[in-house]
Design an enzyme around this catalytic site. Structure first.
Site, PDB file in Angstrom:
ATOM      1  N   SER A 246       1.050  -1.135  -0.041  1.00  0.00           N
ATOM      2  CA  SER A 246      -0.057  -0.122   0.006  1.00  0.00           C
ATOM      3  C   SER A 246       0.926   1.360  -0.109  1.00  0.00           C
ATOM      4  CB  SER A 246      -0.976   0.026   1.247  1.00  0.00           C
ATOM      5  OG  SER A 246      -0.202   0.683   2.460  1.00  0.00           O
ATOM      6  N   LYS A 247       0.416   2.176  -0.797  1.00  0.00           N
ATOM      7  CA  LYS A 247       1.022   3.484  -0.760  1.00  0.00           C
ATOM      8  C   LYS A 247       1.254   4.223   0.536  1.00  0.00           C
ATOM      9  CE  LYS A 247       1.814   7.423  -3.212  1.00  0.00           C
ATOM     10  NZ  LYS A 247       2.546   7.399  -4.500  1.00  0.00           N
ATOM     11  N   ARG A 248       0.275   4.106   1.320  1.00  0.00           N
ATOM     12  CA  ARG A 248       0.575   4.860   2.661  1.00  0.00           C
ATOM     13  C   ARG A 248       1.578   4.167   3.497  1.00  0.00           C
ATOM     14  NH1 ARG A 248      -1.968   3.466   7.363  1.00  0.00           N
ATOM     15  NH2 ARG A 248      -3.133   1.905   6.153  1.00  0.00           N
TER      16      ARG A 248
END
Ligand code: GLU
Length: 479
Positions: A246-248
């Site tokens: 995930s990007k986060r």
């Protein structure tokens, strides 16, 4: 057998994802193996979340990877008329219905279900509204979405090319799915079926996060009178900690453009991605292969069912392997833009630059590392004061070899790396020094590190003037 037609259908709501590329590669290989067609479709119906820059990034990413499509890109945003027509058809045939539930009502329903600890889902409450009730809602000013009538408590079954027999009961699908929003925009599960049906897609190979969507889509294919394609669900890629990329949490490791920017070779990335869940039947131990050489061997049945694990050291291993095989001229042309950003390349001739590059080529995990490895040829702003460097320079022997080299420089044959190395060895002999006692102080003084390319080559490329300045500096500072 029907002609093989497969597709990859990214949504431009984010950058081109590693998982999408892996799925695209499996589709590509499957199409080629079966003399079929591979189609690109951009699923850009979500007008709030779409961005043109993502579409551009997706198209550029595939281009960089040299993945070629036989058709497309098709854009869903250009096909709204077809979706609306078929929505009307389902409505006319009683296979879809207007649902007037408000957000508050749906929230309330969810709250009750949560309190009762039952799965949250739409309860199909507006399936059988009378004309009167509908009119009443319209008079109240309510907007309606269109929902598809799923068969009740029905086992949707298919034989998945990767996962085998699958059965999902429609009661586990969250109630009748919305297919059109109140503003006439189709939702994914509807537009995708229409396009796959209309484009005569024979096999849908996609991530296994879509298993439940497939169970929703099969009844929609049937309701629209399309042939139901064959499905194959590819396992997703997780981290070692079993988290989705995930990007986060993981930054841009899932974005293809990161690998492009950092100078990974597309062939290496592709090899790595395909190999993550697929092995050759003829030589299962062979990890390195080019896409074109495995087309005939490719088979969806050999894709593993278990999730794939993102492993950067393994990716580096592949990339290093491919970089080592590149002709040095190509290393030069592929890395020139990295180097130019940071280094004044005009200090050296092209021939010298090629020599520098080939001296570090075998150690590269990715091409952008090259700048750091050859930077010392261009400037002497390296740190001599680290503890390691200090302990190497601050010895009596170090001072002797640095001073002796300085005085001997005029006699070095800088055209010849072997002769330069020999000259150092001879100076060492005179002082009774060899091995690291001899080389390390010199390396640190002239390059800032006790490791690096062949010392003779470094000396011959740096040349007399730079060497003199660097030796003087090291002597002045520490010895
Ligand atoms: N647009 C969908 C996605 O990006 C496509 C999924 C599919 O292949 O059906 O997840």
């Amino acid at each position: 057998m029907k002609p093989v037609r497969v597709r990859i259908a990214p949504s431009p709501t984010g950058s081109l994802h590693l998982g999408t590329v892996r799925t695209a590669l499996y589709n590509y290989l499957f199409a080629k193996k079966n003399k079929g067609k591979f189609i690109l479709r951009i699923e850009d119906t979500d007008q709030q979340r779409n961005k043109d820059e993502y579409t551009k990034e997706i198209l550029e990413g595939f281009k960089w990877l040299k993945i070629k499509f036989d058709e497309g890109p098709y854009f869903q945003s250009e096909r709204f008329e077809l979706y609306r027509k078929l929505a009307q058809k389902l409505l006319d045939e009683g296979k879809a219905y207007h649902c007037f539930s408000t957000q508050e009502e749906l929230d309330e329903l969810r709250k009750i279900q949560r309190a009762a600890k039952v799965p949250e889902k739409y309860d199909n409450r507006h399936r059988n509204l009378t004309e009167e009730q509908k009119k009443q809602f319209i008079v109240e000013g309510r907007k309606s979405v269109l929902r598809f009538k799923l068969p009740d408590n029905f086992d949707v079954k298919w034989i998945d090319e990767i996962r085998g027999h699958i059965c999902v009961n429609t009661s586990d699908l969250g109630g009748d799915p919305v297919i059109m929003r109140s503003d006439g925009i189709p939702l994914y599960n509807f537009a995708v079926v229409i396009d796959d049906g209309d484009m005569k897609i024979s096999h849908i190979i996609r991530g296994d996060d879509h298993l439940h969507n497939t169970a929703k889509q099969i009844p929609i294919f049937q309701a629209l009178g399309f042939d139901v394609p064959t499905f194959g669900h590819v396992p997703l890629i997780f981290t070692h900690e079993r988290e989705k990329l995930s990007k986060r949490k993981h930054g841009d490791i899932a974005n293809i453009d990161k690998y492009q920017r950092e100078g990974f070779l597309p062939e290496a990335l592709e090899n790595y991605l395909v190999h993550m869940s697929w092995t050759r039947p003829d030589k299962p131990e062979a990890e390195v292969f080019k896409l074109d050489e495995i087309i005939d061997l490719f088979d969806l049945g050999r894709i593993s069912k278990s999730s794939a694990v993102y492993d950067l050291p393994k990716l580096y291993w592949f990339d290093n392997h491919y970089i080592k095989e590149l002709p040095i001229e190509e290393v030069y042309s592929l890395s020139k833009h990295f180097l130019e950003k940071d280094l004044n390349l005009s200090l050296y001739s092209k021939e010298q630059l090629l020599k520098m590059m080939s001296s570090v080529q075998a150690g590269l995990n990715k091409l952008d590392e090259i700048t750091g490895l050859i930077r010392f040829f261009f400037d002497d702003k390296f740190d001599l004061s680290s503890n390691e460097n200090k302990s190497i320079l601050n010895t009596e022997n170090a001072r002797k070899i640095l001073e002796k080299t300085l005085t001997a420089l005029t006699s070095f044959d800088f055209q010849n790396p072997q002769e330069c190395k020999k000259a150092i060895d001879n100076l060492g002999k005179e002082l009774g020094l060899k091995g690291k006692d001899l080389y390390w102080p010199l390396r640190v003084a002239i390059s800032g590190s006790n490791k690096g390319p062949d010392l003779g080559l470094v000396i011959s490329l740096l040349g007399e003037e730079r060497l003199r300045a660097r030796l003087n500096k090291a002597i002045a500072v520490f010895v």
